[in-house]
Design an enzyme around this catalytic site. Sequence first.
Site, short mmCIF file in Angstrom:
data_model
loop_
_atom_site.label_atom_id
_atom_site.label_comp_id
_atom_site.label_asym_id
_atom_site.label_seq_id
_atom_site.Cartn_x
_atom_site.Cartn_y
_atom_site.Cartn_z
N SER A 177 24.22 32.19 13.11
CA SER A 177 24.34 32.63 14.50
C SER A 177 24.72 31.53 15.47
O SER A 177 24.91 31.79 16.67
CB SER A 177 23.03 33.27 14.97
OG SER A 177 22.81 34.50 14.30
N LYS A 180 27.65 32.27 17.68
CA LYS A 180 27.58 32.99 18.95
C LYS A 180 27.75 32.08 20.17
O LYS A 180 27.97 32.56 21.28
CB LYS A 180 26.24 33.73 19.05
CG LYS A 180 26.07 34.84 18.01
CD LYS A 180 24.77 35.58 18.22
CE LYS A 180 24.61 36.73 17.23
NZ LYS A 180 24.24 36.29 15.88
N SER A 238 19.62 36.94 19.69
CA SER A 238 20.71 36.70 18.74
C SER A 238 21.25 38.01 18.20
O SER A 238 21.38 38.21 16.99
CB SER A 238 20.24 35.80 17.58
OG SER A 238 21.33 35.33 16.83
#
Length: 395
Positions: A177, A180, A238
Amino acid sequence: MKIDNITPRQYILRLNHHPPDYRLQIQNSPVQKLNKQIDLTNKSITESIKKKIQLRKISQISSYQHYDPINFPQSNTMSIDTKQFHIFTKKNSRANTCIQQLSYTSDYSINHQKQKKPQQPQTAIKRNKRVSPIHIPLCPSNPFGPPITAQSWCIINGKDGSMLAGYNEKLKSQIASITKIMTCWLSLKFISLISLDLDNTYFTVPEAAEIIGGTSAQLQNGDQLNIRDLLYGLMLPSGNDAAITLKYNFEQNIGINFIDEMNNCAKEFGLKSTQYMNPHGLYHKFNYSSALDIGILCYQTLQNEHFANIVKTKIYFSEIIDKFGNIKEILWENTNKLLDNGFQGVKTGQTKEAGPCVVEYYQDNNNSYIIVLLNCKSTDQRWDDTIKLLEWIKQ
């Protein structure tokens, strides 16, 4: 037989008074005698064959077999070609003899050479043993720096973006993640280019976002929320669903390829070990980056005020309009557990392939650091590794 000069009555009387043996002789004709002899001969031949077969029965004696002295009371031993035999003869039986070969000899070397190992049964499919993934800490071999568990790490000066220290900082790795960070930065870039209102521009959640799986912002198909809330849902919990929603709406409204734009931004920042294939960071073979590239990216993104405010927020409330027009409130909590004592972001990440990862931004009165750790030993260990690096760099 002559019957002259004998009347028929006399002949009959003679027959009636013959002794028993003579009558048997009359009944046992030559043909009948021959048939009986043949039957007796066949019977004797059959018995002799059975006796020979019983004499030839030989079975090997294993070391774990035991002999019954009742059934085999008599025993003799003989040797043939360095092999020993025991002949056991059962009482009251002439032909029932069992000869069993012993599994041992007096010559150990001969027996050892001739003895075969038992063969294991072969299966149709041979499968290799499953090897569990092992985390190999690389940092203890580093000539400088504290012994931490991350396989690669980097410390960037938060004031000028220069690298202060690192280990395997250019190693290409799965980043989960951490992807992101670029998704959020690119979204803010598009918002600035086309002058979108963060609070009054609403995006609709597509079906693909609801079924994406992984970490989630609890979005459902048909939900509507403004861009500001969507960015918080991307970075705090997330949310993979929030990443898909941003990608889908920007592509529909602007007519661009979101992933291509992510890679174009990476080239603009000079990220030589970075490539993106999705906006959320779930496993893809060609979605990777390095600790150094992530540090450089974070230095650039932290210059954006909106980005810096989002990543340091602990808790955020969002109001979402579902597809029926009802309003629902959702509470999002930041996955970053070091948002105190000088830590001000940035992002966590974890997948099976990437391992526990974290990017932290630390600032006090004198110092400013961006600390990147990839593939730590455990989820909790990444916090300890961050503090060790911070204490070490501040010395």
